[in-house]
Design a protein around this motif. Structure first.
Motif, PDB file in Angstrom:
ATOM      1  N   HIS A 143       0.827  -1.224   0.000  1.00  0.00           N
ATOM      2  CA  HIS A 143       0.000   0.000   0.000  1.00  0.00           C
ATOM      3  C   HIS A 143       0.856   1.267   0.000  1.00  0.00           C
ATOM      4  O   HIS A 143       0.850   2.059   0.930  1.00  0.00           O
ATOM      5  CB  HIS A 143      -1.036   0.019   1.124  1.00  0.00           C
ATOM      6  CG  HIS A 143      -0.547  -0.267   2.503  1.00  0.00           C
ATOM      7  ND1 HIS A 143       0.523   0.375   3.088  1.00  0.00           N
ATOM      8  CD2 HIS A 143      -1.017  -1.119   3.451  1.00  0.00           C
ATOM      9  CE1 HIS A 143       0.690  -0.059   4.319  1.00  0.00           C
ATOM     10  NE2 HIS A 143      -0.228  -0.971   4.568  1.00  0.00           N
TER      11      HIS A 143
ATOM     12  N   HIS B 136      -7.676   6.998   0.756  1.00  0.00           N
ATOM     13  CA  HIS B 136      -6.319   6.753   1.240  1.00  0.00           C
ATOM     14  C   HIS B 136      -5.254   7.527   0.469  1.00  0.00           C
ATOM     15  O   HIS B 136      -4.195   7.828   1.028  1.00  0.00           O
ATOM     16  CB  HIS B 136      -6.005   5.259   1.193  1.00  0.00           C
ATOM     17  CG  HIS B 136      -6.547   4.490   2.346  1.00  0.00           C
ATOM     18  ND1 HIS B 136      -7.878   4.166   2.469  1.00  0.00           N
ATOM     19  CD2 HIS B 136      -5.936   3.984   3.451  1.00  0.00           C
ATOM     20  CE1 HIS B 136      -8.063   3.501   3.599  1.00  0.00           C
ATOM     21  NE2 HIS B 136      -6.911   3.379   4.209  1.00  0.00           N
TER      22      HIS B 136
ATOM     23  N   LEU C 228      -7.865   8.275   9.250  1.00  0.00           N
ATOM     24  CA  LEU C 228      -8.436   7.038   8.743  1.00  0.00           C
ATOM     25  C   LEU C 228      -8.175   5.891   9.706  1.00  0.00           C
ATOM     26  O   LEU C 228      -7.144   5.853  10.391  1.00  0.00           O
ATOM     27  CB  LEU C 228      -7.844   6.699   7.375  1.00  0.00           C
ATOM     28  CG  LEU C 228      -8.196   7.644   6.218  1.00  0.00           C
ATOM     29  CD1 LEU C 228      -7.453   7.241   4.953  1.00  0.00           C
ATOM     30  CD2 LEU C 228      -9.690   7.663   5.978  1.00  0.00           C
TER      31      LEU C 228
ATOM     32  N   SER D  85      -9.320   0.503   5.680  1.00  0.00           N
ATOM     33  CA  SER D  85     -10.075   0.509   4.434  1.00  0.00           C
ATOM     34  C   SER D  85     -11.354  -0.293   4.603  1.00  0.00           C
ATOM     35  O   SER D  85     -11.341  -1.374   5.196  1.00  0.00           O
ATOM     36  CB  SER D  85      -9.226  -0.096   3.306  1.00  0.00           C
ATOM     37  OG  SER D  85      -9.970  -0.233   2.132  1.00  0.00           O
TER      38      SER D  85
ATOM     39  N   ARG E 239     -16.099   5.632   4.028  1.00  0.00           N
ATOM     40  CA  ARG E 239     -14.862   6.107   4.651  1.00  0.00           C
ATOM     41  C   ARG E 239     -14.864   5.710   6.122  1.00  0.00           C
ATOM     42  O   ARG E 239     -15.819   5.995   6.853  1.00  0.00           O
ATOM     43  CB  ARG E 239     -14.751   7.624   4.512  1.00  0.00           C
ATOM     44  CG  ARG E 239     -13.405   8.198   4.944  1.00  0.00           C
ATOM     45  CD  ARG E 239     -13.376   9.711   4.702  1.00  0.00           C
ATOM     46  NE  ARG E 239     -12.051  10.258   4.842  1.00  0.00           N
ATOM     47  CZ  ARG E 239     -11.499  10.637   6.003  1.00  0.00           C
ATOM     48  NH1 ARG E 239     -12.217  10.519   7.121  1.00  0.00           N
ATOM     49  NH2 ARG E 239     -10.283  11.127   6.046  1.00  0.00           N
TER      50      ARG E 239
ATOM     51  N   ASN F 111       0.793   4.913   1.939  1.00  0.00           N
ATOM     52  CA  ASN F 111       0.145   4.811   3.251  1.00  0.00           C
ATOM     53  C   ASN F 111       1.076   4.052   4.192  1.00  0.00           C
ATOM     54  O   ASN F 111       2.059   3.451   3.769  1.00  0.00           O
ATOM     55  CB  ASN F 111      -1.199   4.104   3.139  1.00  0.00           C
ATOM     56  CG  ASN F 111      -2.199   4.899   2.320  1.00  0.00           C
ATOM     57  OD1 ASN F 111      -2.621   4.495   1.243  1.00  0.00           O
ATOM     58  ND2 ASN F 111      -2.579   6.067   2.826  1.00  0.00           N
TER      59      ASN F 111
ATOM     60  N   HIS G 124     -13.066   6.172   9.727  1.00  0.00           N
ATOM     61  CA  HIS G 124     -12.147   7.042  10.454  1.00  0.00           C
ATOM     62  C   HIS G 124     -12.346   6.872  11.954  1.00  0.00           C
ATOM     63  O   HIS G 124     -13.358   6.298  12.414  1.00  0.00           O
ATOM     64  CB  HIS G 124     -12.334   8.503  10.044  1.00  0.00           C
ATOM     65  CG  HIS G 124     -13.693   9.072  10.344  1.00  0.00           C
ATOM     66  ND1 HIS G 124     -14.063   9.493  11.603  1.00  0.00           N
ATOM     67  CD2 HIS G 124     -14.772   9.304   9.546  1.00  0.00           C
ATOM     68  CE1 HIS G 124     -15.296   9.958  11.576  1.00  0.00           C
ATOM     69  NE2 HIS G 124     -15.762   9.850  10.341  1.00  0.00           N
TER      70      HIS G 124
END
Length: 414
Positions: free
Chosen positions: A232, A267, A326, A329, A316, A235, A318
């Motif tokens: 990723h 992201h 965040l 995912s 989303r 991130n 968070h």
């Protein structure tokens, strides 16, 4: 488009639609677990004309047909968490079943940094499930514990269990997994990293650089030792980095490195995705990195690590009360495909390839053949409109594993 004898291993299933990668009007014949027949019925231009005519008449067009999706990094979904220990066999079984509805025909269950005992137990449970019946697991992704101990790059991984790469310990986990660990995410900032990466590479395990604070020289050394992917990318990093050099630029610059990205629209900014697509080309792949809250109704949830998170209607996730931070995912790979195509970062075919044949190619899976004759009959039928991508059917080795119409009749929702 209907199976000729559903449920029989020897049945011949014929599917007609638009090839998601090429745009051609095609007909597939599935038999014996493979694509036994492939016919081109029309050009991409003809298929587009047919689509426009159907839209004008208010009729339903042919579905899109793509190779089944291959997710190299998934921690859970639909309330099912692979990293809540002890991991139960039923959790893995139900996750397998749930992912059919997302068009996923191969995935790598991902265990993150944890204690020796928890990892050994979780790996053993997954291995046990791999031995029983049909499933869509192609291997295991071990994300940690050989990652950066620094805040920022470490992400949500528990600092208590982060440690230097240890080949003997990894081998003990590999034994518990029955040899099924195919990907390990490592930070090359540890002095032990190069030797560990070389050993993994020699044993056939793909080493991915991630959750790292490594220097330019350490990243170069990791690539020379055999590291071949970035986990990723963009991130699992410090919130503020030097303009240059920094470990994101360094990984983009290393041509042998494939890059996985989370393209859910939350992201990473579109500018980063555009740059990554230009630089990495066919070595850019999508992952969901989904957590257990993916596919759940919007709301606020308590996590097993003691925090509260909020899932918005847009998907989303968070920290509760801190919308800027965040918490993982929560969308499937189809959301990333739709985002890339919708923003013009990639065509639909390119985006679908990033989530199917490309990751399969990186891992050496037979599914890398796509929809070619003789390839595994791992196929997803879907539609795409302004609302996104909707999976209609998923086939694994020619067997129908998910049908949206049946799921709706049963009260199943995505």
């Amino acid at each position: 488009m209907e199976p000729s004898a559903a449920g029989s291993r020897d049945a011949r299933t014929r599917l007609e639609g638009i090839h998601a990668l090429t745009g051609e009007h095609i007909r597939l014949t599935l038999a014996g677990g493979v694509i036994a027949g492939y016919e081109v019925l029309g050009t991409p231009e003809g298929a587009e004309s047919r689509r426009e005519a159907a839209a004008q008449m208010g009729e339903q067009d042919l579905p899109l047909i793509g190779p089944g999706l291959v997710d190299l990094q998934i921690n859970g979904y639909a309330g099912l968490d692979l990293n809540t220990h002890p991991l139960q066999a039923d959790t893995v079984r139900r996750l397998n079943e749930r992912l059919w509805a997302e068009g996923v025909t191969s995935y790598f269950p991902t265990l993150i940094t944890n204690s020796d005992e928890a990892l050994r137990s979780g790996l053993g449970t997954i291995a046990e499930m791999c031995e029983s019946g049909d499933h869509n697991m192609a291997g295991i992704h071990l994300e940690g514990p050989f990652i950066s101990p620094e805040d920022g790059p470490r992400g949500a991984h528990d600092a208590r269990y982060v440690r230097a790469p240890d080949w003997e310990l990894f081998q003990s986990w590999q034994e518990a997994a029955g040899g099924r660990i195919r990907i390990v995410t490592v930070s090359p900032e540890w002095p032990e990293a190069v030797d560990f990466i070389e050993r993994c590479t020699d044993s056939g395990v793909l080493v991915s650089i991630g959750h790292t604070a490594a220097s330019s020289a350490q990243i170069q050394a990791a690539v020379q030792a055999g590291a071949r992917m970035s986990t990723h990318l963009g991130n699992g990093a410090h919130p503020v980095l030097p303009r240059h050099p920094n470990y994101i630029w360094d990984q983009l610059a290393e041509e042998p490195l494939w890059a996985s990205v989370i393209a859910d629209g939350f992201h990473l900014p579109d500018a980063f995705l555009r740059v990554a697509a230009k630089v990495k080309g066919e070595r850019l792949i999508l992952v969901s990195d989904a957590v257990s809250f993916g596919g759940m109704p919007p709301g606020t949830y308590d996590t097993h690590i003691g925090g509260r998170v909020t899932l918005t209607p847009a998907g989303r996730l968070h920290l509760a009360g801190q919308p800027a931070l965040l918490a993982g995912s929560a969308l499937p790979m189809t959301a990333g495909i739709a985002h890339l195509a919708g923003r013009g970062i990639a065509s639909l075919g390119e985006a679908w390839a990033m989530a199917s044949v490309r990751p399969a190619s990186l891992l050496g899976l037979p599914a890398a053949q796509g929809l070619a004759p003789g390839a595994p009959a791992d196929v997803a039928l879907f539609t795409k409109d302004t609302a996104g991508i909707r999976i209609l059917r998923t086939y694994k080795r020619g067997q129908l594993q998910y049908d949206a119409s049946d799921a709706q009749d049963a009260g199943f929702t995505r």
